[in-house]
Write a protein that holds these residues in place. Structure first.
Motif, PDB file in Angstrom:
ATOM      1  N   GLY A  22       6.853   1.460  20.033  1.00  0.00           N
ATOM      2  CA  GLY A  22       4.981   1.777  20.199  1.00  0.00           C
ATOM      3  C   GLY A  22       4.343   2.524  19.329  1.00  0.00           C
ATOM      4  O   GLY A  22       3.151   2.537  18.863  1.00  0.00           O
ATOM      5  N   TRP A  23       5.659   2.975  18.059  1.00  0.00           N
ATOM      6  CA  TRP A  23       5.338   4.161  17.547  1.00  0.00           C
ATOM      7  C   TRP A  23       4.572   3.471  16.226  1.00  0.00           C
ATOM      8  O   TRP A  23       3.917   3.344  15.109  1.00  0.00           O
ATOM      9  N   ARG A  24       5.119   2.319  16.114  1.00  0.00           N
ATOM     10  CA  ARG A  24       4.543   1.885  14.862  1.00  0.00           C
ATOM     11  C   ARG A  24       3.156   1.576  14.883  1.00  0.00           C
ATOM     12  O   ARG A  24       2.595   1.541  13.726  1.00  0.00           O
ATOM     13  N   PRO A  25       2.673   0.810  15.587  1.00  0.00           N
ATOM     14  CA  PRO A  25       0.855   0.645  15.398  1.00  0.00           C
ATOM     15  C   PRO A  25       0.353   1.848  15.381  1.00  0.00           C
ATOM     16  O   PRO A  25      -0.896   1.904  14.566  1.00  0.00           O
ATOM     17  N   ALA A  55      -2.532   5.774  11.649  1.00  0.00           N
ATOM     18  CA  ALA A  55      -2.395   6.967  11.934  1.00  0.00           C
ATOM     19  C   ALA A  55      -3.040   6.518   9.834  1.00  0.00           C
ATOM     20  O   ALA A  55      -3.550   7.657   9.480  1.00  0.00           O
ATOM     21  N   ALA A  56      -2.212   6.000   9.060  1.00  0.00           N
ATOM     22  CA  ALA A  56      -2.234   5.959   7.508  1.00  0.00           C
ATOM     23  C   ALA A  56      -3.660   5.074   7.672  1.00  0.00           C
ATOM     24  O   ALA A  56      -4.279   5.814   6.418  1.00  0.00           O
ATOM     25  N   ALA A  57      -4.604   4.319   8.381  1.00  0.00           N
ATOM     26  CA  ALA A  57      -5.352   3.493   7.417  1.00  0.00           C
ATOM     27  C   ALA A  57      -6.720   4.452   7.964  1.00  0.00           C
ATOM     28  O   ALA A  57      -7.731   4.843   7.148  1.00  0.00           O
ATOM     29  N   CYS A  58      -6.175   5.544   9.183  1.00  0.00           N
ATOM     30  CA  CYS A  58      -7.031   6.257   9.729  1.00  0.00           C
ATOM     31  C   CYS A  58      -7.336   6.957   7.910  1.00  0.00           C
ATOM     32  O   CYS A  58      -8.461   7.828   8.042  1.00  0.00           O
ATOM     33  N   GLY A  93      -3.290   4.608  -0.843  1.00  0.00           N
ATOM     34  CA  GLY A  93      -2.989   3.041  -0.180  1.00  0.00           C
ATOM     35  C   GLY A  93      -1.443   3.061  -0.450  1.00  0.00           C
ATOM     36  O   GLY A  93      -1.018   1.669   0.282  1.00  0.00           O
ATOM     37  N   GLY A  94      -1.199   2.454  -1.345  1.00  0.00           N
ATOM     38  CA  GLY A  94       0.098   2.357  -1.716  1.00  0.00           C
ATOM     39  C   GLY A  94       0.973   3.247  -1.905  1.00  0.00           C
ATOM     40  O   GLY A  94       2.093   3.063  -1.395  1.00  0.00           O
ATOM     41  N   MET A  95       0.856   4.259  -1.450  1.00  0.00           N
ATOM     42  CA  MET A  95       1.272   5.688  -1.073  1.00  0.00           C
ATOM     43  C   MET A  95       1.610   5.827   0.300  1.00  0.00           C
ATOM     44  O   MET A  95       2.740   5.863   0.784  1.00  0.00           O
ATOM     45  N   LEU A  96       0.746   4.965   0.495  1.00  0.00           N
ATOM     46  CA  LEU A  96       1.032   5.115   1.966  1.00  0.00           C
ATOM     47  C   LEU A  96       1.521   3.595   3.011  1.00  0.00           C
ATOM     48  O   LEU A  96       3.017   3.914   3.211  1.00  0.00           O
ATOM     49  N   ALA A  97       1.451   3.167   2.128  1.00  0.00           N
ATOM     50  CA  ALA A  97       1.776   1.696   2.577  1.00  0.00           C
ATOM     51  C   ALA A  97       3.898   1.855   2.140  1.00  0.00           C
ATOM     52  O   ALA A  97       4.479   1.456   3.015  1.00  0.00           O
ATOM     53  N   CYS A 145       4.972   4.469   5.168  1.00  0.00           N
ATOM     54  CA  CYS A 145       5.242   3.894   6.263  1.00  0.00           C
ATOM     55  C   CYS A 145       6.336   2.507   6.086  1.00  0.00           C
ATOM     56  O   CYS A 145       6.793   2.308   7.227  1.00  0.00           O
ATOM     57  N   GLY A 146       6.324   1.851   4.990  1.00  0.00           N
ATOM     58  CA  GLY A 146       6.760   1.063   4.745  1.00  0.00           C
ATOM     59  C   GLY A 146       8.985   1.546   4.701  1.00  0.00           C
ATOM     60  O   GLY A 146       9.162   1.154   5.979  1.00  0.00           O
ATOM     61  N   ALA A 147       9.088   3.139   4.255  1.00  0.00           N
ATOM     62  CA  ALA A 147       9.839   3.247   4.232  1.00  0.00           C
ATOM     63  C   ALA A 147      10.517   3.912   6.005  1.00  0.00           C
ATOM     64  O   ALA A 147      12.078   3.583   6.152  1.00  0.00           O
ATOM     65  N   CYS A 148       9.306   4.171   6.536  1.00  0.00           N
ATOM     66  CA  CYS A 148       9.315   4.935   7.435  1.00  0.00           C
ATOM     67  C   CYS A 148      10.457   3.489   8.947  1.00  0.00           C
ATOM     68  O   CYS A 148      11.078   4.644   9.822  1.00  0.00           O
TER      69      CYS A 148
END
Length: 186
Positions: free
Chosen positions: A15-18, A23-26, A52-56, A59-62
């Motif tokens: 449930g933390w994925r969304p 949070a990254a989008a915000c 945006g690339g850094m966040l992606a 978040c992908g690695a997490c």
């Protein structure tokens, strides 16, 4: 509720994925909002693309670490390493560690990340190897900071201590995961 062997039930933290991606989008939208109210924030399209690339990537690695990692120690070590890498890049791009963000010496910090990433792949993300990879990353961080400090450069040595400490805590978590028999990402 039954589970299919081909599609095992996701762990309780799914449930933390969304929440994480939201949070990254915000976080990505904050500079755009700030630009509406102040002239002190002036991001270009390339700033948004890089952030945006850094966040992606972070978040992908997490996401991968949370889904594929072993026990909580492995996951915590991975999340801390990803978070530390994210902060290292963010701070270095925003203000730089040595002088300003335009100081070419700051490119050395890309080497810190390169050592960490290359070592992680060499270790095949196994917990014991990850402990060694993060220890090597901490040594690289400390070495660059010490060279900058003793070369008389404008370098905030407390930042070196904090980042080195974060890498070492992550290494300790991976070492604890290795001692508990945690499997690697697969």
């Amino acid at each position: 509720m039954t589970t299919d062997a081909r599609h095992p039930r996701e762990p309780h933290f799914a449930g933390w994925r969304p929440l994480m991606w939201g949070a990254a989008a915000c976080l990505l939208s904050l500079p755009l909002i700030a630009m509406q109210f102040t002239d002190e924030v002036n991001w270009t399209l390339s700033d948004f693309v890089v952030f945006g690339g850094m966040l992606a990537v972070a978040c992908g690695a997490c996401d991968v670490a949370m889904r594929k990692g072993g026990n909580w120690r492995y996951r915590a070590g991975a999340l801390l390493a990803v978070g530390t890498a994210f902060l290292l890049v963010w701070v270095n791009l925003a203000v730089g560690f040595v002088g300003s963000e335009t100081n070419s010496y700051n490119l050395w910090y890309a080497g810190v990340l390169a050592i960490g990433v290359a070592s992680a792949f060499i270790a095949r993300f196994r917990p014991g190897g990850m402990a060694a990879a993060l220890t090597a990353t901490a040594i690289a961080q400390a070495t660059i900071g010490l060279v900058a400090q003793f070369s008389g450069m404008d370098h905030p040595w407390p930042a070196t201590v904090v980042f080195t400490g974060l890498w070492l805590v992550s290494a300790a978590l991976f070492l604890a995961a290795a001692r508990s028999g945690t499997r690697s990402l697969s």
